[in-house]
Design a protein around this motif. Structure first.
Motif, PDB file in Angstrom:
ATOM      1  N   SER A   9       0.879  -1.171   0.000  1.00 53.89           N
ATOM      2  CA  SER A   9       0.000   0.000   0.000  1.00 53.89           C
ATOM      3  C   SER A   9       0.908   1.209   0.000  1.00 53.89           C
ATOM      4  N   GLN A  10       0.290   2.380  -0.115  1.00 54.31           N
ATOM      5  CA  GLN A  10       1.119   3.575  -0.149  1.00 54.31           C
ATOM      6  C   GLN A  10       1.864   3.756   1.166  1.00 54.31           C
ATOM      7  N   ALA A  11       1.287   3.201   2.231  1.00 55.75           N
ATOM      8  CA  ALA A  11       1.944   3.341   3.525  1.00 55.75           C
ATOM      9  C   ALA A  11       3.181   2.453   3.607  1.00 55.75           C
ATOM     10  N   SER A  12       3.266   1.482   2.679  1.00 58.25           N
ATOM     11  CA  SER A  12       4.389   0.565   2.704  1.00 58.25           C
ATOM     12  C   SER A  12       5.645   1.260   2.185  1.00 58.25           C
ATOM     13  N   SER A  13       6.790   0.703   2.522  1.00 58.41           N
ATOM     14  CA  SER A  13       8.030   1.307   2.021  1.00 58.41           C
ATOM     15  C   SER A  13       8.224   1.017   0.537  1.00 58.41           C
ATOM     16  N   LEU A  14       7.450   0.082  -0.007  1.00 59.54           N
ATOM     17  CA  LEU A  14       7.564  -0.287  -1.417  1.00 59.54           C
ATOM     18  C   LEU A  14       6.211  -0.115  -2.098  1.00 59.54           C
ATOM     19  N   GLY A  35       4.274   7.277   2.136  1.00 59.51           N
ATOM     20  CA  GLY A  35       3.929   8.691   2.259  1.00 59.51           C
ATOM     21  C   GLY A  35       4.424   9.559   1.118  1.00 59.51           C
ATOM     22  N   CYS A  36       4.846   8.951   0.034  1.00 60.30           N
ATOM     23  CA  CYS A  36       5.428   9.745  -1.068  1.00 60.30           C
ATOM     24  C   CYS A  36       4.334  10.524  -1.812  1.00 60.30           C
ATOM     25  N   ASP A  37       4.579  11.797  -2.045  1.00 55.62           N
ATOM     26  CA  ASP A  37       3.604  12.630  -2.770  1.00 55.62           C
ATOM     27  C   ASP A  37       3.546  12.291  -4.258  1.00 55.62           C
TER      28      ASP A  37
END
Ligand code: SF4
Ligand code: SF4
Length: 409
Positions: A9-14, A35-37
């Motif tokens: 998921s987006q919360a994941s580091s990948l 958390g990447c925009d």
């Protein structure tokens, strides 16, 4: 130990579903994904298998506008041969271009797609079409007998065309684009095909030819002098081409001529130049050279105002680049070719054609039946319309230019 992939998921580091994700190296953001925009996930995955002949691959690019309108945010993967991959590289609607080989095939069979399209009837690509996991499959697949079959009901007519010469040569009135769109159950609205243009290759041609006296500000007629070795009689012999050049130069004094072809056409280009030299008519005629890789060839065609060609890959490149085109048809089906109002067709109406023969057993009468004078007039008409900034009228494409010739004698 589980072999199931980890949930992401987006919360994941990948974020392997992000269009920028590389996995083996940093993306442009050079950070971990959480958390990447810039997170930009694809919402669908599409896989297209189209190997075929180079011109055939180029015209199949007409499916991309429709795919983009149906799946605006999809990742589109195109699988093809190395020469076509070089030509398609940089196409804005293709996210991933893969060469058809065993390693890529193995990888593809581990992926999951929303839509898989195959337009090749050979066993190898059709077999890959069966192996790929996709929610929906369109086009051609492989039966359990190892033979090609349509994968969806709408593709049956497209498929049948390859099984009956009468159907393909005489009864069909649809262009390739119409056939393909109907094979997928889509509405064809004259969607075009386009090709990426390599600006560096173009600049190299401009520099080399300018040194020889070529002037970019003047109109240029490209002549694709041959057609490879697959079909007989797709282009005139050298003598007729040299005579046409002389006639056109006399009628259009500012016109430059650029001779185009691949390595197989080196002898015919040399012969044309030799004949023009002997006639004192080679000024303003330029050798495009025949050693170019595909992107360089595309860039060379881009220097032309109008291209005169047989039914060839060069013709499709010129159409993709929105050049004027005048096309000679002998052994192949003119009705399958859409010129998009950019030119005219000169069709040899002989009893033995179309035939798709590799070698002619009828005395090469087809293209011989096309009069040089009609080709000169067609080139001049298309040239004038291109220089006036006009498309060639639909009426001209659909009726007038389909000049039909009767077999002499
Ligand atoms: S853009 Fe952001 S979310 Fe996407 S791959 Fe790069 S770091 Fe991950
Ligand atoms: S058989 Fe007829 S159409 Fe075919 S290449 Fe020969 S002359 Fe042309």
């Amino acid at each position: 130990m589980s072999t199931q992939p980890l949930p992401f998921s987006q919360a994941s580091s990948l974020a392997p579903d992000c269009r920028h994700y590389r996995g083996d190296k940093p993306c442009f953001a050079n950070r971990l994904c959480g958390g990447c925009d810039h997170y930009a996930p694809y919402d669908a995955r599409i896989c297209i298998i189209k190997l075929g002949a180079l011109g055939d691959v180029v015209r199949t690019l007409c499916i991309l506008p429709e795919l983009r309108s149906q799946y605006r945010n999809a990742q589109i993967t195109w699988i093809t041969k190395p020469n076509a991959a070089r030509m398609l590289a940089g196409h804005p609607d293709i996210d991933r271009l893969l060469v058809f080989d065993a390693i890529n095939a193995m990888t593809l069979m581990r992926e999951e797609f929303d839509l898989m399209i195959c337009l090749d009837k050979e066993a190898e690509p059709a077999g890959l079409a069966m192996g790929i996991q996709a929610k929906k499959k369109l086009g051609v697949g492989l039966s359990r007998h190892g033979t090609p079959i349509p994968l969806n009901d709408e593709a049956v007519s497209y498929f049948e065309l390859g099984l009956s010469d009468d159907l393909k040569f005489n009864l069909n009135t649809k262009t390739y684009q119409e056939l393909v769109y109907s094979a997928f159950g889509w509405q064809y609205n004259k969607q075009r095909y386009t090709l990426p243009l390599d600006a560096d290759e173009r600049a190299k041609h401009v520099s080399r030819l300018s040194e020889q006296g070529w002037d970019e500000a003047r109109p240029t007629l490209g002549i694709n002098v041959g057609a490879g070795k697959v079909f007989a009689n797709k282009m005139w012999p050298a003598g007729k081409q040299a005579a046409l050049i002389q006639e056109l130069k006399a009628l259009e004094p500012g016109l430059q001529v650029l001779l185009l072809g691949g390595p197989d056409e080196r002898p015919i280009i040399d012969e044309i130049i030799r004949k023009l030299d002997l006639a004192g008519a080679s000024e303003g005629v330029f050798d495009g050279e025949t050693h170019h890789k595909e992107p360089a060839f595309v860039a060379l065609v881009d220097l032309c105002t109008v291209l005169l060609s047989g039914d060839t890959m060069a013709m499709h490149v010129a159409i993709a680049l929105e050049k004027g085109v005048v096309v000679l048809f002998g052994p192949t089906c003119q009705q399958e070719i859409a010129l998009y109002g950019q030119g005219e067709k000169l069709v040899a109406d002989v009893a033995c054609g179309p035939c798709y023969k590799r070698t002619c057993d009828q005395g090469d009468v087809c293209l011989d039946a096309v009069e040089m004078d009609d080709a000169v007039k067609a080139v001049r008409r298309v040239l004038q319309q291109k220089l006036a900034g006009q498309g060639v009228s639909k009426a001209r494409e659909l009726s007038l230019p389909v000049l039909r010739y009767r077999q002499a004698g």
